[in-house]
Design a protein around this motif. Structure first.
Motif, short mmCIF file in Angstrom:
data_model
loop_
_atom_site.label_atom_id
_atom_site.label_comp_id
_atom_site.label_asym_id
_atom_site.label_seq_id
_atom_site.Cartn_x
_atom_site.Cartn_y
_atom_site.Cartn_z
N ALA A 40 -8.93 -11.97 31.28
CA ALA A 40 -10.04 -11.31 32.25
C ALA A 40 -11.09 -12.03 32.52
CB ALA A 40 -10.46 -9.85 31.63
N VAL A 77 -11.81 -13.47 36.65
CA VAL A 77 -13.10 -13.04 37.06
C VAL A 77 -14.09 -14.35 37.26
CG1 VAL A 77 -15.35 -11.86 37.09
CG2 VAL A 77 -13.07 -10.82 36.49
N LEU A 101 -13.16 -17.52 37.30
CA LEU A 101 -12.51 -18.39 38.56
C LEU A 101 -12.95 -17.72 39.89
CD1 LEU A 101 -9.50 -20.06 36.72
CD2 LEU A 101 -11.57 -21.22 37.30
N ALA A 102 -12.68 -16.53 39.83
CA ALA A 102 -12.94 -15.86 41.23
C ALA A 102 -14.41 -16.24 41.69
CB ALA A 102 -12.50 -14.34 41.32
N TYR A 107 -17.76 -21.86 45.74
CA TYR A 107 -17.25 -22.91 46.42
C TYR A 107 -17.33 -22.69 47.84
CZ TYR A 107 -14.29 -27.03 47.69
OH TYR A 107 -13.78 -27.98 48.40
N ARG A 108 -16.56 -21.64 48.26
CA ARG A 108 -16.39 -21.41 49.67
C ARG A 108 -17.81 -21.32 50.27
NH1 ARG A 108 -13.29 -16.15 49.71
NH2 ARG A 108 -11.79 -17.33 48.80
N LEU A 146 -4.00 -20.75 35.98
CA LEU A 146 -5.22 -20.26 36.61
C LEU A 146 -6.29 -21.33 36.77
CD1 LEU A 146 -5.15 -17.04 37.32
CD2 LEU A 146 -7.05 -17.00 35.82
N PHE A 147 -6.39 -22.22 35.64
CA PHE A 147 -7.24 -23.12 35.57
C PHE A 147 -6.81 -24.13 36.68
CE2 PHE A 147 -9.43 -22.02 31.40
CZ PHE A 147 -10.46 -22.07 31.86
N GLY A 181 -7.60 -23.01 39.98
CA GLY A 181 -9.10 -23.30 40.20
C GLY A 181 -9.31 -24.44 40.53
N VAL A 182 -8.87 -25.75 39.81
CA VAL A 182 -9.22 -26.85 40.14
C VAL A 182 -8.65 -27.46 41.40
CG1 VAL A 182 -8.60 -29.26 39.38
CG2 VAL A 182 -9.28 -27.60 37.74
N LEU A 202 -7.99 -25.53 44.16
CA LEU A 202 -8.71 -24.62 45.16
C LEU A 202 -10.34 -25.35 45.46
CD1 LEU A 202 -7.48 -21.22 44.80
CD2 LEU A 202 -6.88 -22.67 46.55
N THR A 203 -10.85 -25.80 44.36
CA THR A 203 -12.29 -26.03 44.41
C THR A 203 -12.54 -27.34 44.61
OG1 THR A 203 -12.55 -26.04 42.04
CG2 THR A 203 -13.10 -24.15 43.04
N VAL A 234 -11.26 -2.80 31.11
CA VAL A 234 -11.88 -4.21 31.43
C VAL A 234 -10.82 -5.13 32.20
CG1 VAL A 234 -12.44 -6.30 30.31
CG2 VAL A 234 -13.54 -4.34 29.45
N LEU A 235 -9.62 -4.94 31.84
CA LEU A 235 -8.43 -5.74 32.38
C LEU A 235 -8.37 -5.31 33.93
CD1 LEU A 235 -5.91 -6.36 29.88
CD2 LEU A 235 -7.36 -8.15 31.05
N ALA A 292 -11.21 -6.34 35.97
CA ALA A 292 -11.16 -7.82 36.22
C ALA A 292 -10.17 -8.21 37.30
CB ALA A 292 -10.78 -8.51 34.87
N GLY A 299 -11.64 -6.93 40.48
CA GLY A 299 -12.99 -7.58 40.73
C GLY A 299 -12.69 -8.99 41.14
N ALA A 300 -11.43 -9.93 40.53
CA ALA A 300 -11.07 -10.88 40.86
C ALA A 300 -10.67 -11.01 42.49
CB ALA A 300 -10.08 -11.73 40.18
N LEU A 335 -13.58 -10.49 44.69
CA LEU A 335 -14.50 -11.76 44.73
C LEU A 335 -13.76 -12.79 45.71
CD1 LEU A 335 -16.05 -12.05 41.16
CD2 LEU A 335 -17.35 -11.52 43.39
N ALA A 336 -12.37 -13.11 45.43
CA ALA A 336 -11.93 -14.41 45.70
C ALA A 336 -11.19 -14.10 47.28
CB ALA A 336 -10.98 -14.63 44.90
N ARG A 337 -11.28 -12.63 47.60
CA ARG A 337 -10.67 -12.43 48.98
C ARG A 337 -11.28 -13.11 50.07
NH1 ARG A 337 -10.68 -6.81 51.73
NH2 ARG A 337 -12.86 -7.00 50.62
N LYS A 338 -10.60 -13.60 50.98
CA LYS A 338 -11.25 -14.02 52.40
C LYS A 338 -11.56 -12.85 53.21
CE LYS A 338 -10.71 -18.82 53.17
NZ LYS A 338 -9.46 -19.58 52.38
#
Lengths: 99, 839, 177
Positions: A70, A74, A76-77, A83-84, C80-81, C84-85, C87-88, C162-163, C166, C169-170, C173-176
């Motif tokens: 989890a 979160v 990475l989001a 970053y954006r 995921l990592f 992440g690498v 995308l960033t 929590v999951l 998460a 939340g993810a 947060l990440a949504r355009k």
């Protein structure tokens, strides 16, 4: 096998992770270092679980894995969002917390 | 003499624990339903406080009955006869045996939670001190809430204001009747939280939220002392408490008995008392942590008056009085001529009095006056003047609350929400006769005008301090009395005498209000704009366009008539109708008058000059000073009511506080001394006070009067005086020291993190309450706040102390990595210290 | 396990050797994670560490945790990592300044911490053995599930929330938008 084998391995991994959290600038790298810390904790938990023949350690190791998943999601989001907005994930450029 | 009381203590005494429950329920109701109520929740607040007051009065009544019953054959008539027979206590010396009559406190305890085999109780410890404080807190809270009805009318967060005020009183009441230290900490922290909300009530203004933060953090610095002290005392007292009382080391009764038992290690007592007193330094605004208190004036005036009279700041004094044996033994109060408490108290009373001279804000004068009086109380406690200091808490609450409410009344109706005495006040005695009269009474009481409340309590403190051998502080008491009279005369002169200035002269503050413009007015203004925009009628648009300055005009006034009284325009209507200063409304004046009346009469509860029958407070409040059989003290296990049959100590038994009690006996209170009343000392004090009145009044009329003369602008011309003045105006540069050196260098990252947690905790608490669980809120508060903030703070200071501060100083950068480094480094070093200590 | 028992000390050598190899790989991998100048290399080193950890879990007779570790960490988290690498960072490759300017600060902190922990561990568990052979009572998956769904049910529920949080939340947060 000495239990200290595992505990010391955990300690080394933990400290390497701590160093990573402190030294790394890239947010993704910091998250990776946190994974190291969490894994070291898991090793300790399982070692004690075996030592005492108690299932609690296994249970908590599983919980930690779930929480870590989890957290990475979160985290990475958030990194993505940062970053954006800033075109950078260098943590030392993020100083909103500076007073 | 042997006296027995029947085991049933009476309903009110048995159920005194209900007293804090009532306001807390009130708080929940206000938060949940307040906004939908006809009076926006204020009625619930007042009702709950009245409920608490009624219960407190019942408790006090039954307590007094209990005391009288325990004193058996000692009937009222003979006491009065003795009192008439001769002034002075010397005649009643024969009756001193009665002092050893033991009136058992009504102690109850229920298990709150258990952890590691340790039970944390919630309960009540009702003795004289608790009863006095209960009635005081409940009474002042009622009056302040009634005052607030009018004073904050139309405020944007009216409902929240009453909610916080009610919870605040609930916190204080919880603390006052705490049975154990954990409960005491609960009430203590509850107050800290509410004071944060109340001081920062108008948080839109940055200065206010800064003041709230400052108050919160400064007090928290001291709170570390409370936790450490409680822990030290717990580990010291636990074994004793378990063996003798079946309770644990948190029980206040057990702590007191342990401290007096002679078994306690002096080192433990010393460090425990020092740590606990550090908490009191923070909470009660003692030097060097007094700086938050004047800034706390950023809150609405009723908050200031509640905070500074009977609740928040008195908590520290109360704590010292509550576990007095710990301080008595730990700091060797008898037989020394200087100790930590008396020194801090003495310094505080003096420096705060000096600071009060250079303030232009009427509330800040009162704030420094409070600091000074608290210093006096601490000085008294440190010097063994327990009953005198407790009595001063009692009287001080009335006249200081009265003074604050008068200041509020002046600002509300006389000076257009300005508290600046030099700019906006002066000559108000004609416009506001009632406020003026009450102010004068309260000022006279504060300064020690003969036969008013402050006269008795202050003189008793000074006399006892002198008698106990604290000579320096004896004279310091007189100096403080002189200074108090002088600065209060200055404030009175500036406010009520001389020529009207600024708003007091009826001037409009349109645009030149600027920064000293009081927040309530801004609120009103903003609300007005919002409201006008919403209605969008022609009249309102006009108002909108012309802004605040027009609110006073007949034109703007007409537009307002449509609104009801609850609206923010209440203020403006009010001012529109009468230009310039005028007397306040009944809702403001009634509490003030009641308090002024009490400022006159409260002193007679303990007026030793008139004999024994006027020493009721001592009779009712002071615990027994003789050893009591441990069996009688025994606290039945948790969850049981304990009603102990009191038993008098036999004649000639050893006196607590000087000799350890014999086996099987325990002491709960040291034998404090009571000096006989001396007309000579009182006379000297009176002469000093009158001299201060005269000198100060003469100087004021020269300096602030209209005629030109040499004294005006003296500080500008004379270098030495100028430097002194600047030194005072800058508050001894203590704030600079804290903020520029301490905070910047060490604590800034920590306080940032703490602030962040704090924000979340506040939100979390509110959410939890919204979901109906006050308990949950407390849980979050205890664990997250206590654990996280204190953990961080403690770790941080550990790190700073271990000397790596130099290397880590460049790191206050707002960068996450470096905070991580600090955190881990601190944890590593903390662990290292623990390992080394352990090995 | 086919035991080669030391005559002097009833220690299973094979296990110890296995442990030593895996541990060495893990430590090297972990050091690479925190020192590598290339983000992708660091991520791959992390895979090594996580897989090594899974192997250690097997040595500790915790098969279920080991399997979960492989599934969740090596599978999901690493993907995921890497995302992440990707995308960033536009460029995959060498990057000069992955470290903070004062990254050496971490060295003393980590060393002090390591020192304290090692000291305490050696002091506390000098030659405590893990049970092995006959004395060993490996924890069955059944015991673990009993533990999760009986005494630790409430944390399990909390974890589910929590999951859920998460996940939501993810996305948020990440949504355009």
């Amino acid at each position: 096998m000495l239990i200290n084998n595992f505990l010391l391995l955990g300690a080394v991994l933990f400290c390497i992770g701590v160093y990573g959290v402190i030294a790394r600038k890239n947010a993704v790298m910091v998250l990776m270092s946190i994974e190291l810390i969490l894994n070291s904790v898991n090793i300790n938990l399982l070692a004690f679980s075996m030592l005492h023949g108690n299932a609690d350690g296994n249970t908590f190791a599983l919980y930690i894995i779930a929480v870590a998943a989890a957290e990475v999601g979160v985290g990475l989001a958030m990194v993505l969002l940062i970053y954006r907005n800033r075109k950078s994930i260098a943590l030392d450029e993020l100083s909103e917390m500076k007073g | 003499m042997l006296a027995h009381v029947n085991d049933s203590a009476g309903w009110f005494l048995e159920h005194a624990w209900l007293i804090p429950v009532v306001p807390v329920i009130g708080f929940v109701v206000i938060i949940l339903f307040g906004k939908r109520m006809p009076m926006k929740g204020s009625e619930v607040g007042i009702a709950s406080m009245v409920g608490a007051l009624v219960l407190s009065i019942g408790t006090a009544y039954q307590w007094i009955q209990r005391v009288d019953a325990a004193h058996g054959g000692h009937d009222e008539g003979s006491a009065i006869a003795r009192g008439i027979a001769g002034f002075g206590r010397s005649l009643s010396a024969a009756a001193s045996g009665e002092e050893s009559t033991y009136v058992a406190p009504v102690i109850k305890s229920w298990t709150w939670w258990q952890s590691g085999g340790l039970e944390f109780g919630l309960g009540q410890h009702i003795d004289g001190l608790a009863v006095m404080m209960l009635i005081l807190v409940a009474f002042i809270s009622v009056l302040v809430q009634i005052f607030s009805l009018e004073y904050v009318r139309g405020d944007r967060r009216y409902t929240h204001f009453f909610a916080a005020l009610t919870l605040f009183s609930g916190g204080m009441l919880t603390m006052v009747l705490a049975e154990n230290m954990v409960q005491l900490i609960l009430g203590w922290e509850l107050m800290g939280l509410c004071s944060f909300m109340l001081i920062g009530h108008w948080w839109e203004d940055k200065a206010n939220s800064r003041a709230a933060l400052k108050a919160f953090f400064t007090v928290r610095v001291g709170d570390v002392g409370l936790l450490v002290g409680t822990a030290i005392v717990f580990f010291g007292a636990n074994a004793f408490a378990v063996d003798n009382f079946g309770s644990n080391g948190f029980s206040i009764q057990a702590i007191n008995a342990w401290a007096m038992s002679g078994e306690a290690s002096h080192d433990v007592l010393l460090w425990g008392s020092v740590a606990l007193f550090i908490a009191c330094i923070g909470k009660s605004g003692q030097f060097p942590l007094h700086t938050w208190l004047p800034d706390a004036m950023a809150g609405p005036t009723p908050v200031s008056s509640l905070l500074h009279s009977s609740t928040m700041v008195v908590a520290g004094v109360f704590l010292v009085a509550r576990v007095y044996p710990v301080f008595w033994e730990g700091l060797s109060i008898p037989g020394s001529s200087v100790n930590f408490i008396v020194l801090i108290g003495g310094i505080t009373t003096l420096i705060a009095a000096f600071l009060a001279f250079v303030q232009n804000d009427i509330k800040k004068v009162l704030a420094y006056s409070t600091v000074s009086q608290l210093g006096l109380m601490m000085m008294g406690l440190g010097a063994g003047a327990w009953i005198a200091a407790v009595f001063h808490i009692f009287t001080h609450a009335f006249f200081k609350c009265c003074l604050f409410l008068c200041a509020g009344s002046v600002a509300h109706s006389g000076s257009h929400h300005s508290f600046d005495m030099k700019k906006d006040m002066g000559g108000l005695r004609k416009a506001m006769p009632v406020t003026f009269a009450c102010w004068m009474i309260a000022t006279a009481a504060l300064t020690g005008f003969p036969f008013l409340a402050g006269f008795w309590s202050k003189d008793e403190i000074i006399a006892t301090v002198g008698k106990n051998g604290y000579d320096v502080f004896f004279y310091l008491g007189f100096v403080s009395a002189f200074l108090t009279a002088a600065y209060m005369t200055r404030a009175t002169y500036l406010t009520f005498f001389g020529t009207p200035r600024g708003a007091a002269a009826g001037e409009h503050h349109g645009d030149e209000h600027g920064e000293e413009h009081e927040q309530a007015d801004d609120e009103a203004h903003v609300d007005a704009l919002v409201h006008a925009g919403a209605h969008a009628t022609a009249g309102h648009d006009a108002h909108d366009a012309h802004g605040h300055a027009l609110a006073h005009d007949a034109h703007g006034h007409d537009a307002h008539d449509a609104h009801d009284a609850h609206d923010a325009h209440g203020h403006d209507d009010h001012h529109g109708a009468h230009h310039g200063p005028h007397e306040s409304g009944k809702l403001l004046l009634v509490p003030i008058c009641i308090l002024a009346f009490l400022s006159i009469v409260a002193g007679f509860l303990q007026a030793p000059a008139f004999g024994e029958s006027f020493e009721k407070l001592k009779l009712w409040v002071e615990p027994t000073t003789a050893p009591i059989a441990t069996d009688d003290l025994l606290v039945g296990g948790f969850g049981q009511s304990v009603a102990v049959a009191p038993r008098a100590a036999a004649e000639g038994e050893k006196v607590c506080g000087y000799v350890a009690p014999s086996p099987g006996q325990a002491c709960i209170f040291p034998a404090v001394t009571h000096p006989p009343f001396s007309w000579a000392k009182a006379g000297v004090a009176t002469i000093i006070v009158f001299a201060a009145y005269a000198i100060s009044f003469a100087l004021c009329s020269l300096v602030y009067g209209t005629r030109r003369n040499k004294l005006q602008g003296l500080t500008g011309r004379n270098k030495l005086l100028g430097a002194g003045h600047r030194f005072l105006v800058n508050k001894y540069y203590l704030d600079d020291l804290y903020e520029k050196v301490v905070v910047r260098a060490v604590a800034y990252p920590i306080s940032q993190a703490a602030y962040w947690i704090n924000q979340r905790v506040l939100d979390g608490t509110v959410d939890a309450v919204g979901k109906g669980g006050r308990r949950t809120g407390e849980w979050i508060y205890r664990y997250v706040d206590q654990g996280a903030i204190d953990g961080l703070a403690v770790n941080g200071s550990g790190k700073a102390a271990s000397g790596t501060g130099g290397a880590l100083r460049p790191l206050q950068s707002g960068k996450v990595n470096q905070y991580g480094a600090l955190l881990f480094g601190a944890a590593a070093l903390g662990a290292l210290v623990l390992v080394i200590v352990n090995i | 396990m086919s035991a080669v028992v030391l005559a002097t000390d009833d220690i299973y050598v094979a296990q110890n050797i296995g442990f030593g190899i895996i541990a060495a790989v893990m430590i090297v991998g972990a050091l690479k994670v925190v020192t590598s100048k290339n983000v992708v290399h660091a991520a791959l080193s992390l895979v090594l560490v996580l897989a090594g950890a899974a192997a250690q879990y097997l040595l500790l007779a915790a098969e279920f945790v080991a399997v979960t570790q492989v599934l969740v960490y090596v599978g999901a988290v690493m993907v995921l990592f890497l995302f992440g690498v990707m995308l960033t960072r536009a460029k995959l490759g060498h990057e000069a300044d992955l470290n903070n300017r004062n990254h050496l600060l971490g060295v003393p902190v980590a060393l002090v911490m390591l020192g304290v922990i090692v000291w305490v561990l050696i002091d506390g568990f000098e030659d405590t053995r893990l049970p092995q052979g006959d004395q060993a009572s490996p924890i069955s998956i059944q015991a673990v599930s009993d533990s999760i769904f009986k005494p630790y049910l409430l944390p399990f529920w909390a974890l589910s929330f929590v999951l859920l949080a998460a996940v939501i939340g993810a996305i948020v947060l990440a949504r355009k938008d």
